[in-house]
Motif scaffolding. Structure first.
Motif, short mmCIF file in Angstrom:
data_model
loop_
_atom_site.label_atom_id
_atom_site.label_comp_id
_atom_site.label_asym_id
_atom_site.label_seq_id
_atom_site.Cartn_x
_atom_site.Cartn_y
_atom_site.Cartn_z
N CYS A 50 1.33 -4.15 7.64
CA CYS A 50 2.01 -3.41 6.58
C CYS A 50 1.91 -4.17 5.26
O CYS A 50 1.60 -3.59 4.21
N ILE B 212 7.33 3.80 -2.59
CA ILE B 212 7.85 3.28 -1.34
C ILE B 212 9.36 3.51 -1.29
O ILE B 212 10.07 3.14 -2.23
N ASP C 265 5.33 8.02 -0.63
CA ASP C 265 4.08 7.80 0.10
C ASP C 265 4.33 7.09 1.43
O ASP C 265 3.66 7.37 2.42
N GLU C 266 5.29 6.17 1.43
CA GLU C 266 5.59 5.42 2.65
C GLU C 266 7.07 5.07 2.71
O GLU C 266 7.68 4.74 1.69
N GLY D 100 12.10 4.03 8.26
CA GLY D 100 10.71 3.77 7.95
C GLY D 100 10.00 2.90 8.97
O GLY D 100 10.60 2.43 9.94
N LYS D 101 8.73 2.68 8.71
CA LYS D 101 7.93 1.80 9.55
C LYS D 101 8.41 0.37 9.35
O LYS D 101 8.58 -0.10 8.23
N LYS E 241 1.87 4.02 -5.96
CA LYS E 241 2.37 4.32 -4.62
C LYS E 241 3.89 4.21 -4.64
O LYS E 241 4.45 3.25 -5.18
#
Length: 250
Positions: A96, A83, A126-127, A89-90, A81
């Motif tokens: 999370c 990041i 991905d995030e 971002g979140k 993944k």
């Protein structure tokens, strides 16, 4: 957990891996952490360029980042993944963190200057994760924060699992309760006695006291979190006891 960090300044991370839980997790082989510098994947070490359309500042170019990402993925093999640490971002929170803990292999991209080419975000990331609504010089400090948060929640890093499950926010979205240690009395300080319930040996009453304090502390210090909390019948009862006692003292 396996983490690879893409950064122009990997030397910034040297200190955090020497001490504390991060060092402990590496020694216990619970964390594998590697660093990749995009400058190592260019001919002239040039990794930034002016922004199309004008405006101040530069961003990291796509090609050096792509080469670096592929190298990191090659070393980590499959199921990685990616990041991107970004103020867009979140915002990081308990849900999370729990989600990230389910990922065994992650690549953290640390931006610099005005950020990175948007095509990297669209095709590889991905995030996007933020540690707050403010701007830092780069993604290295947010990456360090995220690594520290994740490491303390890897099973086997802390001596007891309750060390993290009783932390603020992990306690059903509540702040943690006050903690005390020896000596029982600190002279010349106000409210200097340790609450009697904590040295009573009655674990049921201690658990209730801690829940009551968590509810009260969240109500006083983080009313935004308290408003989101749906209280059980028992929690309502304990909170009302805390609130009434608090208001009487004012």
């Amino acid at each position: 957990m396996w983490i690879s960090v893409i950064s122009l300044f990997p030397e910034m991370f040297k200190e955090i891996i020497k001490y504390g839980l991060i060092n402990k997790s590496i020694k216990k082989k619970l964390l594998n952490i590697n660093f990749f510098n995009p400058r190592d994947f260019t001919k002239n070490k040039k990794v930034d360029s002016l922004i199309y359309g004008g405006g101040g500042g530069v961003i990291l170019k796509a090609k050096p980042l792509i080469r670096t990402i592929y190298q990191a993925k090659l070393q980590m093999q499959h199921h990685v993944k990616i990041i991107f640490l970004s103020p867009q971002g979140k915002k990081i929170n308990v849900s999370c963190i729990k989600k990230l803990l389910s990922y065994k292999k992650m690549i953290f991209i640390c931006g610099r200057y005005k950020g990175i080419d948007e095509r990297i975000i669209n095709n590889f990331v991905d995030e996007e994760i933020s540690i707050g609504d403010y701007i830092l010089s780069g993604g290295e400090l947010p990456a360090m924060v995220l690594i520290d948060v994740l490491v303390r929640n890897i099973p086997g890093v802390l001596n007891t699992i309750s060390s993290c499950t009783t932390d603020s926010f992990f306690n059903n979205g509540l702040l943690g309760s006050p903690n005390y240690t020896k000596p029982k009395i600190l002279k010349f300080l106000k409210n200097n006695n340790v609450p009697k319930v904590l040295i009573s040996g009655n674990h049921k009453k201690i658990k209730e006291w801690r829940l009551k304090q968590s509810l009260g502390m969240t109500w006083l210090k983080r009313p935004d979190l308290f408003k989101k909390k749906i209280l059980t019948k028992k929690e309502k009862f304990l909170f009302n006891k805390f609130k009434n006692s608090y208001l009487k003292k004012r």
